[in-house]
Design an enzyme around this catalytic site. Structure first.
Site, mmCIF file in Angstrom:
data_model
loop_
_atom_site.group_PDB
_atom_site.id
_atom_site.type_symbol
_atom_site.label_atom_id
_atom_site.label_comp_id
_atom_site.label_asym_id
_atom_site.label_seq_id
_atom_site.Cartn_x
_atom_site.Cartn_y
_atom_site.Cartn_z
ATOM 1 N N SER A 30 0.830 -1.197 0.000
ATOM 2 C CA SER A 30 0.000 0.000 0.000
ATOM 3 C C SER A 30 0.866 1.249 0.000
ATOM 4 O O SER A 30 1.815 1.351 0.772
ATOM 5 C CB SER A 30 -0.884 0.029 1.253
ATOM 6 O OG SER A 30 -1.720 -1.083 1.283
ATOM 7 N N HIS A 61 -4.059 0.726 -5.165
ATOM 8 C CA HIS A 61 -3.534 -0.424 -5.916
ATOM 9 C C HIS A 61 -4.067 -0.360 -7.339
ATOM 10 O O HIS A 61 -5.255 -0.219 -7.537
ATOM 11 C CB HIS A 61 -4.012 -1.740 -5.295
ATOM 12 C CG HIS A 61 -3.487 -1.980 -3.920
ATOM 13 N ND1 HIS A 61 -2.411 -2.777 -3.672
ATOM 14 C CD2 HIS A 61 -3.891 -1.506 -2.730
ATOM 15 C CE1 HIS A 61 -2.179 -2.793 -2.374
ATOM 16 N NE2 HIS A 61 -3.063 -2.027 -1.771
ATOM 17 N N HIS A 83 -5.656 -8.949 -0.723
ATOM 18 C CA HIS A 83 -5.709 -9.079 0.737
ATOM 19 C C HIS A 83 -6.875 -9.976 1.152
ATOM 20 O O HIS A 83 -7.942 -9.940 0.561
ATOM 21 C CB HIS A 83 -5.877 -7.708 1.393
ATOM 22 C CG HIS A 83 -4.776 -6.747 1.098
ATOM 23 N ND1 HIS A 83 -4.771 -5.944 -0.026
ATOM 24 C CD2 HIS A 83 -3.631 -6.468 1.770
ATOM 25 C CE1 HIS A 83 -3.670 -5.209 -0.022
ATOM 26 N NE2 HIS A 83 -2.958 -5.504 1.049
ATOM 27 N N TYR A 85 -8.701 -9.548 3.698
ATOM 28 C CA TYR A 85 -9.847 -8.748 4.177
ATOM 29 C C TYR A 85 -10.759 -8.299 3.046
ATOM 30 O O TYR A 85 -11.902 -7.914 3.279
ATOM 31 C CB TYR A 85 -9.390 -7.531 5.009
ATOM 32 C CG TYR A 85 -8.542 -6.526 4.271
ATOM 33 C CD1 TYR A 85 -9.096 -5.634 3.352
ATOM 34 C CD2 TYR A 85 -7.169 -6.446 4.500
ATOM 35 C CE1 TYR A 85 -8.318 -4.712 2.677
ATOM 36 C CE2 TYR A 85 -6.384 -5.528 3.840
ATOM 37 C CZ TYR A 85 -6.953 -4.665 2.919
ATOM 38 O OH TYR A 85 -6.170 -3.765 2.253
ATOM 39 N N GLU A 86 -10.256 -8.357 1.811
ATOM 40 C CA GLU A 86 -11.104 -7.984 0.683
ATOM 41 C C GLU A 86 -12.146 -9.062 0.393
ATOM 42 O O GLU A 86 -13.088 -8.829 -0.366
ATOM 43 C CB GLU A 86 -10.252 -7.767 -0.572
ATOM 44 C CG GLU A 86 -9.348 -6.558 -0.495
ATOM 45 C CD GLU A 86 -8.450 -6.443 -1.711
ATOM 46 O OE1 GLU A 86 -8.895 -5.866 -2.715
ATOM 47 O OE2 GLU A 86 -7.306 -6.934 -1.655
ATOM 48 N N ALA A 113 3.052 -1.781 3.943
ATOM 49 C CA ALA A 113 2.871 -0.715 4.922
ATOM 50 C C ALA A 113 2.456 -1.396 6.220
ATOM 51 O O ALA A 113 1.639 -2.307 6.204
ATOM 52 C CB ALA A 113 1.779 0.236 4.449
ATOM 53 N N MET A 211 -1.494 -6.417 7.387
ATOM 54 C CA MET A 211 -2.582 -7.280 6.899
ATOM 55 C C MET A 211 -2.200 -8.035 5.628
ATOM 56 O O MET A 211 -3.080 -8.424 4.851
ATOM 57 C CB MET A 211 -3.824 -6.417 6.643
ATOM 58 C CG MET A 211 -4.225 -5.536 7.815
ATOM 59 S SD MET A 211 -5.521 -4.374 7.358
ATOM 60 C CE MET A 211 -5.471 -3.226 8.743
ATOM 61 N N SER A 212 -0.923 -8.226 5.403
ATOM 62 C CA SER A 212 -0.505 -8.912 4.171
ATOM 63 C C SER A 212 0.743 -9.746 4.432
ATOM 64 O O SER A 212 1.020 -10.121 5.570
ATOM 65 C CB SER A 212 -0.208 -7.867 3.080
ATOM 66 O OG SER A 212 0.921 -7.087 3.431
ATOM 67 N N ASN A 235 2.525 4.118 11.020
ATOM 68 C CA ASN A 235 1.867 4.651 12.222
ATOM 69 C C ASN A 235 2.446 3.883 13.402
ATOM 70 O O ASN A 235 2.996 2.797 13.222
ATOM 71 C CB ASN A 235 0.350 4.457 12.137
ATOM 72 C CG ASN A 235 -0.033 3.016 11.848
ATOM 73 O OD1 ASN A 235 0.183 2.513 10.741
ATOM 74 N ND2 ASN A 235 -0.570 2.345 12.840
ATOM 75 N N HIS A 247 -6.273 5.130 6.975
ATOM 76 C CA HIS A 247 -5.681 4.585 5.745
ATOM 77 C C HIS A 247 -4.884 5.659 5.006
ATOM 78 O O HIS A 247 -3.813 5.409 4.468
ATOM 79 C CB HIS A 247 -6.792 4.007 4.857
ATOM 80 C CG HIS A 247 -6.279 3.278 3.655
ATOM 81 N ND1 HIS A 247 -5.331 2.282 3.731
ATOM 82 C CD2 HIS A 247 -6.582 3.404 2.338
ATOM 83 C CE1 HIS A 247 -5.076 1.819 2.518
ATOM 84 N NE2 HIS A 247 -5.814 2.481 1.658
HETATM 85 N N1 HPA Z 1 -2.186 -2.296 11.715
HETATM 86 C C1 HPA Z 1 -2.383 -3.185 10.730
HETATM 87 N N2 HPA Z 1 -2.035 -2.946 9.468
HETATM 88 C C2 HPA Z 1 -1.449 -1.774 9.186
HETATM 89 C C3 HPA Z 1 -1.227 -0.804 10.182
HETATM 90 C C4 HPA Z 1 -1.616 -1.083 11.510
HETATM 91 O O1 HPA Z 1 -1.454 -0.279 12.443
HETATM 92 N N3 HPA Z 1 -0.640 0.258 9.568
HETATM 93 C C5 HPA Z 1 -0.507 -0.077 8.271
HETATM 94 N N4 HPA Z 1 -1.001 -1.303 8.023
#
Ligand code: HPA
Length: 273
Positions: A30, A61, A83, A85-86, A113, A211-212, A235, A247
């Site tokens: 991402s 993407h 992903h 989650y998609e 990310a 998440m990947s 973050n 996001h």
């Molecule tokens: N958690 C999960 N996935 C992420 C995060 C997070 O804080 N930041 C970027 N992708």
């Protein structure tokens, strides 16, 4: 059609479209879509035109396979990944990795990310993944094992190739890029973590969370590929006072770190021809 036949069919289609034989595969995370510019002499194939490929939906993407060269190395790059989650199942999430393997890719470089769960990390840091903790609820190798794709019980003692990590650290030092190394925890998302969850992930040994990557790494190792993976810390989820996570902020932080990421990925790919 079984998985093996699907992979063969897809690889056959791709080989008819592009004549290169990539040795290195790259997956962009991402906010890192701009890294596609490190590939020279690009030939692209939209995911939507590739048989058996799922279609990417996430903002940030674009969804295409990009073939070309980095230095003298033939590469294939995934601009946009799938992903869990998609809504894709794990076989779909990891299908492109299987196809890369079938195309001849031996070294897989993944980027993502991630959120920092190590309080010493700062937004914008790069973290080379030295190991992972898999907390994704579905396993990509669940079900009957096809020995043509890999062993039933693949070893994961060196999921992240030590030699590739050493090369990346050398490239980073030569270019004055500060890199961390750490453990990546893979979760399903899509909600970001609660303060208690970030704290928990830190306590179990995680330095970053995302998440990947983890399912893709498992499948790559199943197929015997060597893996290098790196996170941009977008973050920080482990602080006395929890900050919110969005996001947009993740995408912005990734974009800022993209040039450093490009230097590392380019350097690594060039050495693998
Ligand atoms: N958690 C999960 N996935 C992420 C995060 C997070 O804080 N930041 C970027 N992708």
């Amino acid at each position: 059609m079984d998985l093996f036949s699907k992979i063969e069919e897809t690889a056959f289609y791709v080989k008819q479209k592009v004549k290169t034989k990539p040795r290195v595969g790259i997956v962009l995370g991402s906010g890192l879509g701009g890294l596609v510019e490190i590939v020279e002499g690009k030939a692209t194939i939209a995911y939507s035109s590739i048989p058996n490929f799922p279609v990417s939906t996430v903002k940030g993407h674009s969804g295409e396979l990009v073939f070309g060269k980095i230095g003298d190395t033939d590469v294939v790059l995934m601009a946009g990944r799938f992903h869990y989650y998609e809504g894709y199942n794990m076989q779909e999430v990891t299908f492109p990795i299987r196809v890369m393997k079938a195309l001849g890719v031996e070294i897989l470089i993944l980027s993502n990310a991630a959120g920092g769960t190590n309080p010493e990390f700062a937004v914008g840091d790069l973290m080379i993944i030295k190991d992972h903790i898999n907390l994704v609820p579905e396993h990509p190798l669940r079900g009957p094992n096809d020995e043509r794709l890999g062993p039933r019980f693949p070893d994961m003692s060196e999921a992240y190739d030590h030699a590739l990590i050493a090369i990346a650290e050398k490239i980073a030092a030569e270019n004055n890029i500060t890199v961390r190394t750490g453990v990546y925890v893979g979760l399903q998302g899509p909600s970001f973590e609660t303060p208690a969850e970030y704290r928990f992930l830190n306590r179990i040994g995680g330095d970053a969370v995302g998440m990947s990557t983890v399912p893709e790494v498992i499948v790559a190792r199943h197929g015997g590929m060597r893996v290098f993976a790196i996170s941009v810390i977008c973050n920080i989820g482990f602080r006395e006072i929890a900050a919110t996570t969005t996001h947009e902020e993740v995408l912005d932080a990734a974009a800022v770190a993209a040039p450093k990421m490009a230097t590392l990925v380019t350097g690594l790919a060039k050495q693998q021809r």
